[in-house]
Design a protein around this motif. Structure first.
Motif, PDB file in Angstrom:
ATOM      1  N   ASN A 470       0.471  -1.045  -0.216  1.00 14.90           N
ATOM      2  CA  ASN A 470       0.495  -0.250   0.389  1.00 14.90           C
ATOM      3  C   ASN A 470       0.869   1.535  -0.144  1.00 14.90           C
ATOM      4  O   ASN A 470       1.295   0.967   0.911  1.00 14.90           O
ATOM      5  CB  ASN A 470      -0.723  -0.036   0.673  1.00 14.90           C
ATOM      6  CG  ASN A 470      -1.955  -0.868   0.745  1.00 14.90           C
ATOM      7  OD1 ASN A 470      -2.787  -1.125   0.019  1.00 14.90           O
ATOM      8  ND2 ASN A 470      -2.306  -1.447   2.350  1.00 14.90           N
ATOM      9  N   PRO A 471       0.877   2.157  -0.782  1.00 14.35           N
ATOM     10  CA  PRO A 471       1.701   3.832  -0.797  1.00 14.35           C
ATOM     11  C   PRO A 471       1.553   3.955   0.519  1.00 14.35           C
ATOM     12  O   PRO A 471       0.214   4.523   1.305  1.00 14.35           O
ATOM     13  CB  PRO A 471       0.593   4.396  -1.551  1.00 14.35           C
ATOM     14  CG  PRO A 471       0.031   3.679  -2.413  1.00 14.35           C
ATOM     15  CD  PRO A 471      -0.624   2.381  -1.928  1.00 14.35           C
ATOM     16  N   LEU A 472       2.581   4.758   1.105  1.00 12.25           N
ATOM     17  CA  LEU A 472       2.511   5.950   1.872  1.00 12.25           C
ATOM     18  C   LEU A 472       1.455   6.760   2.006  1.00 12.25           C
ATOM     19  O   LEU A 472       0.949   6.811   2.975  1.00 12.25           O
ATOM     20  CB  LEU A 472       4.000   6.311   1.905  1.00 12.25           C
ATOM     21  CG  LEU A 472       4.327   7.718   3.316  1.00 12.25           C
ATOM     22  CD1 LEU A 472       3.942   6.512   4.508  1.00 12.25           C
ATOM     23  CD2 LEU A 472       5.409   8.279   3.410  1.00 12.25           C
ATOM     24  N   GLY A 478      -5.541   8.028   6.314  1.00 15.37           N
ATOM     25  CA  GLY A 478      -5.470   7.475   7.296  1.00 15.37           C
ATOM     26  C   GLY A 478      -5.811   8.737   8.176  1.00 15.37           C
ATOM     27  O   GLY A 478      -6.659   9.158   9.240  1.00 15.37           O
ATOM     28  N   GLU A 479      -4.150   9.398   8.367  1.00 14.47           N
ATOM     29  CA  GLU A 479      -3.934  10.271   9.784  1.00 14.47           C
ATOM     30  C   GLU A 479      -4.391  11.551   9.530  1.00 14.47           C
ATOM     31  O   GLU A 479      -5.277  11.852  10.677  1.00 14.47           O
ATOM     32  CB  GLU A 479      -2.427  10.261  10.026  1.00 14.47           C
ATOM     33  CG  GLU A 479      -1.936   9.155  10.242  1.00 14.47           C
ATOM     34  CD  GLU A 479      -1.782   8.632  11.442  1.00 14.47           C
ATOM     35  OE1 GLU A 479      -1.667   9.428  12.456  1.00 14.47           O
ATOM     36  OE2 GLU A 479      -2.680   7.683  11.677  1.00 14.47           O
ATOM     37  N   ARG A 484      -4.988  13.343  13.143  1.00 13.88           N
ATOM     38  CA  ARG A 484      -3.861  12.766  13.786  1.00 13.88           C
ATOM     39  C   ARG A 484      -3.100  13.012  13.037  1.00 13.88           C
ATOM     40  O   ARG A 484      -1.245  12.508  13.484  1.00 13.88           O
ATOM     41  CB  ARG A 484      -3.443  11.327  14.220  1.00 13.88           C
ATOM     42  CG  ARG A 484      -5.276  10.915  15.224  1.00 13.88           C
ATOM     43  CD  ARG A 484      -4.599   9.818  15.272  1.00 13.88           C
ATOM     44  NE  ARG A 484      -5.998   8.962  15.815  1.00 13.88           N
ATOM     45  CZ  ARG A 484      -5.979   7.461  15.816  1.00 13.88           C
ATOM     46  NH1 ARG A 484      -5.206   6.252  15.676  1.00 13.88           N
ATOM     47  NH2 ARG A 484      -7.451   7.548  17.121  1.00 13.88           N
ATOM     48  N   LEU A 485      -2.612  14.011  11.636  1.00 12.79           N
ATOM     49  CA  LEU A 485      -1.431  14.481  11.253  1.00 12.79           C
ATOM     50  C   LEU A 485      -0.923  15.462  11.603  1.00 12.79           C
ATOM     51  O   LEU A 485      -1.397  16.163  12.145  1.00 12.79           O
ATOM     52  CB  LEU A 485      -2.287  14.855   9.998  1.00 12.79           C
ATOM     53  CG  LEU A 485      -0.977  15.053   8.887  1.00 12.79           C
ATOM     54  CD1 LEU A 485      -0.395  13.315   7.959  1.00 12.79           C
ATOM     55  CD2 LEU A 485      -1.847  16.002   7.718  1.00 12.79           C
ATOM     56  N   ARG A 486       0.582  15.234  12.204  1.00 13.11           N
ATOM     57  CA  ARG A 486       0.819  15.559  13.262  1.00 13.11           C
ATOM     58  C   ARG A 486       1.204  16.793  12.438  1.00 13.11           C
ATOM     59  O   ARG A 486       2.187  17.165  10.754  1.00 13.11           O
ATOM     60  CB  ARG A 486       2.449  15.143  13.747  1.00 13.11           C
ATOM     61  CG  ARG A 486       2.037  13.790  14.574  1.00 13.11           C
ATOM     62  CD  ARG A 486       3.235  12.612  14.804  1.00 13.11           C
ATOM     63  NE  ARG A 486       4.323  12.819  13.568  1.00 13.11           N
ATOM     64  CZ  ARG A 486       5.641  12.769  12.723  1.00 13.11           C
ATOM     65  NH1 ARG A 486       5.879  14.037  14.385  1.00 13.11           N
ATOM     66  NH2 ARG A 486       6.213  12.386  12.753  1.00 13.11           N
ATOM     67  N   ARG A 503     -11.873  16.142  10.452  1.00  9.79           N
ATOM     68  CA  ARG A 503     -12.803  15.447   9.102  1.00  9.79           C
ATOM     69  C   ARG A 503     -12.945  17.056   8.325  1.00  9.79           C
ATOM     70  O   ARG A 503     -13.542  17.031   7.679  1.00  9.79           O
ATOM     71  CB  ARG A 503     -13.834  14.730   9.533  1.00  9.79           C
ATOM     72  CG  ARG A 503     -13.255  14.163   8.799  1.00  9.79           C
ATOM     73  CD  ARG A 503     -15.331  13.014   8.929  1.00  9.79           C
ATOM     74  NE  ARG A 503     -15.274  12.188   8.617  1.00  9.79           N
ATOM     75  CZ  ARG A 503     -15.100  10.988   7.791  1.00  9.79           C
ATOM     76  NH1 ARG A 503     -13.976  10.381   8.213  1.00  9.79           N
ATOM     77  NH2 ARG A 503     -15.632   9.974   7.371  1.00  9.79           N
ATOM     78  N   PRO A 504     -11.561  16.888   7.148  1.00  7.76           N
ATOM     79  CA  PRO A 504     -12.468  18.224   6.128  1.00  7.76           C
ATOM     80  C   PRO A 504     -13.527  17.420   5.146  1.00  7.76           C
ATOM     81  O   PRO A 504     -13.233  15.787   4.875  1.00  7.76           O
ATOM     82  CB  PRO A 504     -11.023  18.104   5.809  1.00  7.76           C
ATOM     83  CG  PRO A 504      -9.946  16.974   5.846  1.00  7.76           C
ATOM     84  CD  PRO A 504     -10.515  16.283   7.103  1.00  7.76           C
ATOM     85  N   GLN A 505     -13.804  17.902   4.655  1.00  8.79           N
ATOM     86  CA  GLN A 505     -14.927  16.972   3.777  1.00  8.79           C
ATOM     87  C   GLN A 505     -14.031  16.955   2.232  1.00  8.79           C
ATOM     88  O   GLN A 505     -14.286  16.305   1.598  1.00  8.79           O
ATOM     89  CB  GLN A 505     -16.735  18.192   3.653  1.00  8.79           C
ATOM     90  CG  GLN A 505     -16.934  18.497   4.937  1.00  8.79           C
ATOM     91  CD  GLN A 505     -18.126  18.726   4.250  1.00  8.79           C
ATOM     92  OE1 GLN A 505     -18.140  19.524   4.116  1.00  8.79           O
ATOM     93  NE2 GLN A 505     -19.905  18.873   4.590  1.00  8.79           N
TER      94      GLN A 505
END
Length: 566
Positions: A470-472, A478-479, A484-486, A503-505
């Motif tokens: 699965n690509p990065l 998912g983050e 949870r994206l740091r 949670r952007p649309q």
């Protein structure tokens, strides 16, 4: 929200909002590709468009004042100069000029001064300044984008225009984040932010504000995905045959018919391809078989012309039947050639080794298998080199790393120095010191989620042995969705919004250095499994392994070597 539909809408407006009557479309090289990937020329011609011309290839031909001219070009200096020359000696009765992005007032003034014959009826900005390859995928068609690890001359401006064009066309006013260890991503983020602020009047609604994220990534953080053999139909065609502006060349295929020497492979123009582009190699074979059987049944029906009613039915159904015949011929030829290449170059065994190498953890077994494949005469020279690249990336920090031994095996096979130098280049480009991500999940081996992911990956079974990877990008998305994206790894450009996007649309991901069709397929699946969220992916270009290696070579050319000394 569809990138393809957005471009189609602009083209439809160009054609229908001008005066009725026969028209000619005058485009440049890039806008020609923007149109051709979303609309067949015959489809455009049915809307009173008489013919197509390239602005940079026109000559002082006959005067055709009875035709109206629709001009659709990028707002660059060369096009402005050519348009000035065209307006000074107009060949058509009237001109409707549409720029694919923001045009300066000074350039509009130049055109006005050149329009002494008063033939210009309209000048508008339409923000279709990108190739819309599918509803969620766009490319700027820029194989060369960097000089060293900085933006090449003109490439930054072009990229800002292309990404801003996507935002303007879809009316998305984004919060911008970028990959922190990439100077190119930071510079791009700042320039896009400034452009969006400067051109804020282009937004007709504020509805998109606060629910859109523009995430700018750097290809260097995942150099593995573009190197892998692909087994999804769309990605496989690009890897083995090459797709350029929605077209595939089959001229090299033995015995191919003249009308199949170049074929259209665009989901916007081929319904069967749109339904099949994300199927894997095994599934597409069965789907083609079903298509052929359906065609043969219809053929038998068509051949039964025994009455006037039969004749009428035949005439009514003939266009659709002919189209189906072309679809069958095209895809049978394409899949047949893919099958030949898979067998000739031993790609199943090669791919299995690649997948185990990047997804598994058994260093000894990986090394043993690569040593078996490198001298295999069936394995192409470039495939042997890519295997060594993947090994060097995957086991860079392993105490028993044997990259030098594998390079010696390549030398024994008489692999060219050009390819050997590329192994060093790929390590400087995307090795551990160039990345901020834990690409192989080795930095936190005791992390529960990492262990669980590996366990389930191992349980997928033999059917998926060729598509374990699965690509990065999928992990990053998912983050984003979990909030949870740091911020340390992906800082905000400009002020941090008061209400953070948990949670952007809408998420627009732009990959500096090029995206891949494997990542496009991952985004497609992500959109299906996350209703209420729309992710779009764009890149400087869309890579296969050959174009990626060429871009790595161009990016690292002339820079001092920091890792391997070949």
């Amino acid at each position: 929200m569809s990138l393809v539909q957005s471009v189609k809408n602009y083209i439809h407006k160009m054609i229908t909002e001008s005066e009725p009557g026969y028209k000619i479309m005058l485009m440049d090289k890039e806008t020609t590709s923007f149109v051709s990937v979303v609309l067949g020329m015959s489809e455009v011609m049915r809307q009173e468009v008489y013919m197509f011309e390239r602005l940079d290839q026109t000559s002082s031909g006959e005067n055709m004042a009875y035709l109206k001219c629709l001009v659709y070009v990028r707002p660059v200096r060369e096009n402005i100069e050519l348009l000035v020359r065209e307006l000074q000696k107009p060949r058509y009765g009237s001109y409707y000029i549409y720029f694919s992005n923001v045009v300066s007032k000074s350039d509009v003034k130049l055109l006005a001064e050149a329009d002494e014959h008063e033939v210009v009826r309209e000048v508008q900005e339409f923000y279709a300044d990108f190739q819309a390859l599918s509803p969620h995928l766009f490319s700027l068609n820029m194989p060369t984008y960097s000089a060293g690890l900085k933006w090449a001359s003109g490439a930054l401006h072009r990229t800002v225009q292309g990404v801003a064009g996507v935002l303007f066309s879809l009316q998305l006013l984004p919060t911008i984040r970028y990959q922190n260890n990439s100077e190119m991503a930071r510079v791009l983020a700042e320039n896009i932010r400034q452009t969006v602020l400067t051109e804020s009047s282009l937004y007709q609604t504020s509805e998109a504000e606060g629910n859109t994220l523009l995430l700018i990534l750097d290809r260097r953080d995942d150099p593995v995905t573009p190197l892998l053999q692909q087994w999804i139909y769309e990605a496989m065609v690009h890897e083995l045959l090459g797709v350029a502006s929605g077209r595939v060349s089959l001229g090299h295929v033995a015995g191919v018919a003249d009308d199949l020497k170049e074929v259209v492979m665009s989901p916007a123009q081929d319904d069967f391809y749109a339904r099949s582009m994300y199927l894997n190699y095994g599934e597409i074979g069965q789907t083609i078989k079903d298509l052929m059987e359906d065609y043969q049944k219809r053929l038998k029906k068509q051949q039964k012309v025994e009455s006037i009613t039969d004749m009428k039915t035949f005439v009514e159904n003939y266009p659709e039947f002919k189209k189906m015949s072309g679809t069958v011929s095209k895809h049978v030829t394409v899949v047949g050639e893919l099958s030949r290449l898979v067998g000739t170059f031993g790609l199943l065994g090669l791919s299995e080794c690649q997948q185990e190498l990047v997804c598994g953890s058994d260093h000894s077994l990986n090394l043993q298998r690569i040593y078996q494949l490198v001298p295999d005469p069936k394995v192409r020279e470039v495939d042997a080199v890519v295997l060594v690249m993947l090994y060097a990336l995957r086991h860079e920090g392993h105490p028993n790393n044997d990259t030098r031994g594998l390079i010696a095996a390549l030398r024994k096979r008489s692999v060219s120095d050009h390819y050997l130098k590329l192994i060093s280049s790929i390590m400087d480009y995307g090795g551990a010191r160039a990345r901020q991500s834990d690409l192989f999940g080795t930095q936190t081996p005791q992390d529960v989620s990492t262990i669980r992911k590996r366990l389930f990956k191992g349980l997928k079974g033999v059917d998926n042995v060729y598509t374990q990877h699965n690509p990065l990008l999928l992990e990053t998305l998912g983050e984003v969705m979990k909030g949870r994206l740091r911020e340390g790894a992906f800082p905000y450009c400009g002020n941090v919004p008061s209400t953070l996007l948990s949670r952007p649309q809408n998420v627009v991901v732009f990959m500096v250095g090029g995206a891949t069709y494997e990542e496009s397929q991952a985004v497609h699946q992500f959109n299906l499994t996350n209703p209420g969220v729309r992710v779009m992916l764009g890149g400087s270009t869309i890579h296969n392994s050959a174009s990626f290696l060429a871009s790595v070579e161009a990016a690292m050319d002339g820079l001092p070597r920091k890792t391997l000394r070949i």
